[in-house]
Design a protein around this motif. Structure first.
Motif, mmCIF file in Angstrom:
data_model
loop_
_atom_site.group_PDB
_atom_site.id
_atom_site.type_symbol
_atom_site.label_atom_id
_atom_site.label_comp_id
_atom_site.label_asym_id
_atom_site.label_seq_id
_atom_site.Cartn_x
_atom_site.Cartn_y
_atom_site.Cartn_z
ATOM 1 N N LEU A 98 49.245 54.590 68.030
ATOM 2 C CA LEU A 98 50.033 53.410 68.362
ATOM 3 C C LEU A 98 51.477 53.786 68.697
ATOM 4 O O LEU A 98 52.061 53.244 69.637
ATOM 5 C CB LEU A 98 50.004 52.403 67.209
ATOM 6 N N ILE A 99 52.036 54.730 67.974
ATOM 7 C CA ILE A 99 53.403 55.188 68.258
ATOM 8 C C ILE A 99 53.455 55.817 69.644
ATOM 9 O O ILE A 99 54.405 55.590 70.402
ATOM 10 C CB ILE A 99 53.883 56.190 67.179
ATOM 11 N N GLU A 100 52.438 56.581 70.008
ATOM 12 C CA GLU A 100 52.386 57.163 71.353
ATOM 13 C C GLU A 100 52.329 56.062 72.415
ATOM 14 O O GLU A 100 52.955 56.172 73.467
ATOM 15 C CB GLU A 100 51.193 58.109 71.487
ATOM 16 N N GLU A 101 51.595 54.994 72.114
ATOM 17 C CA GLU A 101 51.531 53.849 73.029
ATOM 18 C C GLU A 101 52.921 53.236 73.212
ATOM 19 O O GLU A 101 53.321 52.900 74.321
ATOM 20 C CB GLU A 101 50.548 52.824 72.462
ATOM 21 N N LEU A 102 53.665 53.114 72.117
ATOM 22 C CA LEU A 102 55.037 52.579 72.190
ATOM 23 C C LEU A 102 55.939 53.497 73.002
ATOM 24 O O LEU A 102 56.725 53.032 73.818
ATOM 25 C CB LEU A 102 55.624 52.409 70.786
ATOM 26 N N LYS A 103 55.837 54.794 72.777
ATOM 27 C CA LYS A 103 56.656 55.760 73.505
ATOM 28 C C LYS A 103 56.385 55.665 75.005
ATOM 29 O O LYS A 103 57.306 55.712 75.815
ATOM 30 C CB LYS A 103 56.402 57.176 73.022
ATOM 31 N N ALA A 104 55.123 55.522 75.362
ATOM 32 C CA ALA A 104 54.757 55.415 76.774
ATOM 33 C C ALA A 104 55.343 54.153 77.378
ATOM 34 O O ALA A 104 55.838 54.161 78.513
ATOM 35 C CB ALA A 104 53.239 55.424 76.924
ATOM 36 N N LYS A 105 55.355 53.070 76.626
ATOM 37 C CA LYS A 105 55.922 51.798 77.094
ATOM 38 C C LYS A 105 57.417 51.949 77.375
ATOM 39 O O LYS A 105 57.938 51.424 78.335
ATOM 40 C CB LYS A 105 55.703 50.695 76.057
ATOM 41 N N GLU A 106 58.078 52.710 76.517
ATOM 42 C CA GLU A 106 59.521 52.871 76.628
ATOM 43 C C GLU A 106 59.895 53.991 77.600
ATOM 44 O O GLU A 106 61.067 54.293 77.782
ATOM 45 C CB GLU A 106 60.116 53.162 75.247
ATOM 46 N N GLY A 107 58.898 54.634 78.187
ATOM 47 C CA GLY A 107 59.178 55.704 79.132
ATOM 48 C C GLY A 107 59.460 57.033 78.446
ATOM 49 O O GLY A 107 59.873 57.983 79.087
#
Length: 112
Positions: A98-107
């Motif tokens: 989930l943290i990786e998903e957030l990082k991807a969202k934030e670029g």
């Protein structure tokens, strides 16, 4: 205005409860620095989208996804809290994904 109903995963059909939605948001945001009026706008926005959808019956999954998307934009910690319960996390790896998903969202990508 017509009444909305939630179709639960069990197949039950129950009246939509705005207060239950608001409580879920408040639990996710507990001790987070988010103003009450922003929370109210988030809940009202979801309710408005549900009402405008034209459907009287809404799947609980649809509401959960709408809430996750809204929390992701409002507060990352609240998003992770809600997602961990909503997605029924069983191990620490689930949080990492989930943290990786957030990082991807934030670029931010996966590079760290």
């Amino acid at each position: 205005m017509r009444e909305l109903y939630v179709l639960k995963k069990s197949g039950r059909r129950v009246p939509f409860d705005r207060d239950k939605l608001a409580r879920s948001v408040e639990v996710a945001l507990r001790k987070r620095p988010v103003e009450h009026d922003r929370v109210e706008r988030l809940v009202s926005g979801i309710v408005r989208r549900l009402e405008q959808s034209g459907d009287q019956d809404v799947a609980s999954d649809t509401i959960g996804e709408m809430l996750m998307d809204a929390l992701k934009e409002l507060d990352d910690v609240a998003f992770v809290r809600f997602a961990s319960v909503y997605r029924d996390f069983h191990e620490a790896k689930d949080f990492g994904d989930l943290i990786e998903e957030l990082k991807a969202k934030e670029g931010g990508g996966a590079a760290g």
